[in-house]
Design a protein around this motif. Structure first.
Motif, PDB file in Angstrom:
ATOM      1  N   ARG A 101      84.129  54.039 -17.036  1.00  0.00           N
ATOM      2  CA  ARG A 101      84.356  55.211 -16.213  1.00  0.00           C
ATOM      3  C   ARG A 101      84.662  54.776 -14.777  1.00  0.00           C
ATOM      4  O   ARG A 101      84.079  53.801 -14.289  1.00  0.00           O
ATOM      5  CB  ARG A 101      83.122  56.119 -16.198  1.00  0.00           C
ATOM      6  N   PRO A 102      85.549  55.484 -14.103  1.00  0.00           N
ATOM      7  CA  PRO A 102      85.840  55.147 -12.702  1.00  0.00           C
ATOM      8  C   PRO A 102      84.570  55.196 -11.858  1.00  0.00           C
ATOM      9  O   PRO A 102      83.810  56.153 -11.895  1.00  0.00           O
ATOM     10  CB  PRO A 102      86.828  56.249 -12.281  1.00  0.00           C
ATOM     11  N   GLY A 103      84.313  54.113 -11.130  1.00  0.00           N
ATOM     12  CA  GLY A 103      83.158  54.057 -10.251  1.00  0.00           C
ATOM     13  C   GLY A 103      81.834  53.908 -10.957  1.00  0.00           C
ATOM     14  O   GLY A 103      80.790  54.198 -10.380  1.00  0.00           O
ATOM     15  N   SER A 104      81.857  53.476 -12.214  1.00  0.00           N
ATOM     16  CA  SER A 104      80.618  53.335 -12.983  1.00  0.00           C
ATOM     17  C   SER A 104      80.726  52.146 -13.906  1.00  0.00           C
ATOM     18  O   SER A 104      81.824  51.703 -14.264  1.00  0.00           O
ATOM     19  CB  SER A 104      80.355  54.606 -13.801  1.00  0.00           C
ATOM     20  N   ASN A 105      79.578  51.586 -14.278  1.00  0.00           N
ATOM     21  CA  ASN A 105      79.581  50.495 -15.252  1.00  0.00           C
ATOM     22  C   ASN A 105      79.397  51.006 -16.672  1.00  0.00           C
ATOM     23  O   ASN A 105      79.244  50.229 -17.604  1.00  0.00           O
ATOM     24  CB  ASN A 105      78.485  49.479 -14.917  1.00  0.00           C
ATOM     25  N   LEU A 106      79.389  52.340 -16.833  1.00  0.00           N
ATOM     26  CA  LEU A 106      79.260  52.944 -18.154  1.00  0.00           C
ATOM     27  C   LEU A 106      80.648  53.149 -18.771  1.00  0.00           C
ATOM     28  O   LEU A 106      81.624  53.405 -18.053  1.00  0.00           O
ATOM     29  CB  LEU A 106      78.548  54.293 -18.058  1.00  0.00           C
ATOM     30  N   PRO A 107      80.756  53.041 -20.083  1.00  0.00           N
ATOM     31  CA  PRO A 107      82.060  53.252 -20.722  1.00  0.00           C
ATOM     32  C   PRO A 107      82.472  54.717 -20.724  1.00  0.00           C
ATOM     33  O   PRO A 107      81.620  55.609 -20.702  1.00  0.00           O
ATOM     34  CB  PRO A 107      81.837  52.750 -22.149  1.00  0.00           C
ATOM     35  N   GLU A 108      83.770  54.939 -20.707  1.00  0.00           N
ATOM     36  CA  GLU A 108      84.273  56.297 -20.883  1.00  0.00           C
ATOM     37  C   GLU A 108      83.940  56.771 -22.296  1.00  0.00           C
ATOM     38  O   GLU A 108      83.716  55.972 -23.200  1.00  0.00           O
ATOM     39  CB  GLU A 108      85.787  56.339 -20.682  1.00  0.00           C
ATOM     40  N   ARG A 109      83.905  58.074 -22.466  1.00  0.00           N
ATOM     41  CA  ARG A 109      83.711  58.645 -23.798  1.00  0.00           C
ATOM     42  C   ARG A 109      84.976  59.375 -24.199  1.00  0.00           C
ATOM     43  O   ARG A 109      85.622  60.029 -23.371  1.00  0.00           O
ATOM     44  CB  ARG A 109      82.526  59.610 -23.814  1.00  0.00           C
ATOM     45  N   ARG A 110      85.322  59.290 -25.461  1.00  0.00           N
ATOM     46  CA  ARG A 110      86.496  60.001 -25.947  1.00  0.00           C
ATOM     47  C   ARG A 110      86.170  60.735 -27.236  1.00  0.00           C
ATOM     48  O   ARG A 110      85.249  60.360 -27.965  1.00  0.00           O
ATOM     49  CB  ARG A 110      87.682  59.056 -26.154  1.00  0.00           C
ATOM     50  N   ALA A 111      86.921  61.769 -27.496  1.00  0.00           N
ATOM     51  CA  ALA A 111      86.748  62.566 -28.711  1.00  0.00           C
ATOM     52  C   ALA A 111      87.824  62.181 -29.714  1.00  0.00           C
ATOM     53  O   ALA A 111      88.956  61.856 -29.350  1.00  0.00           O
ATOM     54  CB  ALA A 111      86.830  64.047 -28.386  1.00  0.00           C
ATOM     55  N   LEU A 112      87.446  62.225 -30.977  1.00  0.00           N
ATOM     56  CA  LEU A 112      88.356  61.825 -32.049  1.00  0.00           C
ATOM     57  C   LEU A 112      88.102  62.696 -33.269  1.00  0.00           C
ATOM     58  O   LEU A 112      86.951  63.016 -33.576  1.00  0.00           O
ATOM     59  CB  LEU A 112      88.116  60.346 -32.390  1.00  0.00           C
ATOM     60  N   LEU A 113      89.155  63.081 -33.960  1.00  0.00           N
ATOM     61  CA  LEU A 113      89.014  63.802 -35.222  1.00  0.00           C
ATOM     62  C   LEU A 113      88.980  62.808 -36.372  1.00  0.00           C
ATOM     63  O   LEU A 113      89.846  61.931 -36.479  1.00  0.00           O
ATOM     64  CB  LEU A 113      90.173  64.786 -35.422  1.00  0.00           C
ATOM     65  N   VAL A 114      87.970  62.925 -37.225  1.00  0.00           N
ATOM     66  CA  VAL A 114      87.822  62.036 -38.375  1.00  0.00           C
ATOM     67  C   VAL A 114      87.507  62.869 -39.609  1.00  0.00           C
ATOM     68  O   VAL A 114      87.175  64.051 -39.506  1.00  0.00           O
ATOM     69  CB  VAL A 114      86.698  61.005 -38.133  1.00  0.00           C
ATOM     70  N   ARG A 115      87.584  62.251 -40.763  1.00  0.00           N
ATOM     71  CA  ARG A 115      87.230  62.955 -41.999  1.00  0.00           C
ATOM     72  C   ARG A 115      85.725  62.897 -42.207  1.00  0.00           C
ATOM     73  O   ARG A 115      85.096  61.842 -42.044  1.00  0.00           O
ATOM     74  CB  ARG A 115      87.928  62.315 -43.206  1.00  0.00           C
ATOM     75  N   TRP A 116      85.145  64.050 -42.568  1.00  0.00           N
ATOM     76  CA  TRP A 116      83.708  64.077 -42.854  1.00  0.00           C
ATOM     77  C   TRP A 116      83.481  63.560 -44.262  1.00  0.00           C
ATOM     78  O   TRP A 116      83.788  64.214 -45.258  1.00  0.00           O
ATOM     79  CB  TRP A 116      83.165  65.491 -42.693  1.00  0.00           C
ATOM     80  N   GLY A 117      82.912  62.374 -44.336  1.00  0.00           N
ATOM     81  CA  GLY A 117      82.674  61.683 -45.594  1.00  0.00           C
ATOM     82  C   GLY A 117      83.000  60.219 -45.381  1.00  0.00           C
ATOM     83  O   GLY A 117      84.160  59.824 -45.429  1.00  0.00           O
ATOM     84  N   LEU A 118      81.979  59.414 -45.095  1.00  0.00           N
ATOM     85  CA  LEU A 118      82.195  58.035 -44.697  1.00  0.00           C
ATOM     86  C   LEU A 118      82.634  57.165 -45.868  1.00  0.00           C
ATOM     87  O   LEU A 118      82.057  57.224 -46.951  1.00  0.00           O
ATOM     88  CB  LEU A 118      80.914  57.479 -44.071  1.00  0.00           C
ATOM     89  N   THR A 119      83.651  56.346 -45.617  1.00  0.00           N
ATOM     90  CA  THR A 119      84.114  55.354 -46.582  1.00  0.00           C
ATOM     91  C   THR A 119      84.014  53.982 -45.932  1.00  0.00           C
ATOM     92  O   THR A 119      84.724  53.709 -44.960  1.00  0.00           O
ATOM     93  CB  THR A 119      85.574  55.600 -47.013  1.00  0.00           C
ATOM     94  N   PRO A 120      83.127  53.098 -46.404  1.00  0.00           N
ATOM     95  CA  PRO A 120      83.008  51.766 -45.809  1.00  0.00           C
ATOM     96  C   PRO A 120      84.329  50.999 -45.893  1.00  0.00           C
ATOM     97  O   PRO A 120      85.129  51.206 -46.807  1.00  0.00           O
ATOM     98  CB  PRO A 120      81.932  51.096 -46.675  1.00  0.00           C
TER      99      PRO A 120
END
Length: 254
Positions: free
Chosen positions: A48-67
């Motif tokens: 993040r600008p002016g911070s040592n923390l990472p930015e967060r982003r949103a993403l669309l994924v399928r509900w149902g995990l596949t390894p």
């Protein structure tokens, strides 16, 4: 187990709660079901600008995990939930627990109180939402599955834990809820190993949610309107009972 939930917040509200720099427009959804796209929040590789923390982003994924190691998803169960108590040791989830923890925004979730079959009484659907409204964040795990032709599918599962006393009258499991003060710690897969966030994977406070009886219209995926959350008189009042551990949190892919 969590098999249906809702997300009706606006992109602006989500950006404010999760600290997102930008979000795409998307419709309110009142009956999100397995295999459908769900929104997840993850830590970006950029700071993040002016911070040592990472930015967060949103993403669309399928509900149902596949390894990632699965060769053919058609031959593998659809993992919509992961048990918080055992996920770190399960082959399907341990890599995601270490490297790909996400937050899954929700306005609430649905659960069913199912009496014993011999009672002959019908099941009752409940809409479970924060008492004060707003958004909660379920703890989630994400994996990207790659096919032989190079195409990729982002997938996710919701972590569940033993239900608190209030929800335990209806069902013995509930989603793990991550509080805003712990968002960064949960998403930090660089310095926070699974053992470092184990204290977050517990039942939510009993005063967080309110439980509202709703009609069985929510049973059908085709029903997607706000009327699904209209209160009804419950056909059967749940009675307190000792939670039982279900054999699995998996659903069939088909």
């Amino acid at each position: 187990m969590c098999g249906r939930f809702s997300l009706t917040a606006t992109p602006k509200e989500l950006a404010e709660v999760f600290g997102l720099l930008d979000t795409e427009d998307f419709p309110a959804r009142f009956n999100i079901a397995p295999t459908q796209p769900i929104l997840v929040v993850l830590a970006s590789e950029r700071q993040r600008p002016g911070s040592n923390l990472p930015e967060r982003r949103a993403l669309l994924v399928r509900w149902g995990l596949t390894p990632s190691w699965v060769k053919d998803p058609r031959d593998f169960p659809l993992l919509i939930n992961a048990r918080a108590e055992t996920a770190v040791g399960k082959a399907s989830f341990k890599a995601a627990m270490r490297h790909r923890r996400v937050l899954i925004p929700a306005s609430g979730f649905y659960e069913w109180h199912r009496p014993p079959k011999e009672s002959g009484e019908p099941s009752q659907a409940y809409w479970i939402r924060p008492k004060n409204g707003g958004i909660v964040a379920f703890a989630g795990l994400m994996e990207t599955w790659s096919s032989a032709d190079g195409s990729e599918v982002d997938t996710a599962a919701i972590l569940t834990t033993k239900a608190n006393a209030r929800i335990g009258d209806i069902h013995d499991r509930m989603p793990v809820v991550i509080g805003p003060e712990d968002f960064s710690r949960w998403l930090d897969c660089r310095t926070q190993e699974p053992r470092d966030v184990a204290d977050l994977m517990v039942s939510a406070d009993e005063d967080l949610f309110e439980v509202i009886a709703v009609s069985d219209q929510v049973n059908k995926v085709a029903n997607t309107g706000p009327d699904l959350q209209t209160p009804v008189q419950p056909r059967l009042q749940p009675s307190p009972s000792k939670p039982k551990e279900p054999p699995t949190d998996q659903l069939s892919l088909f």
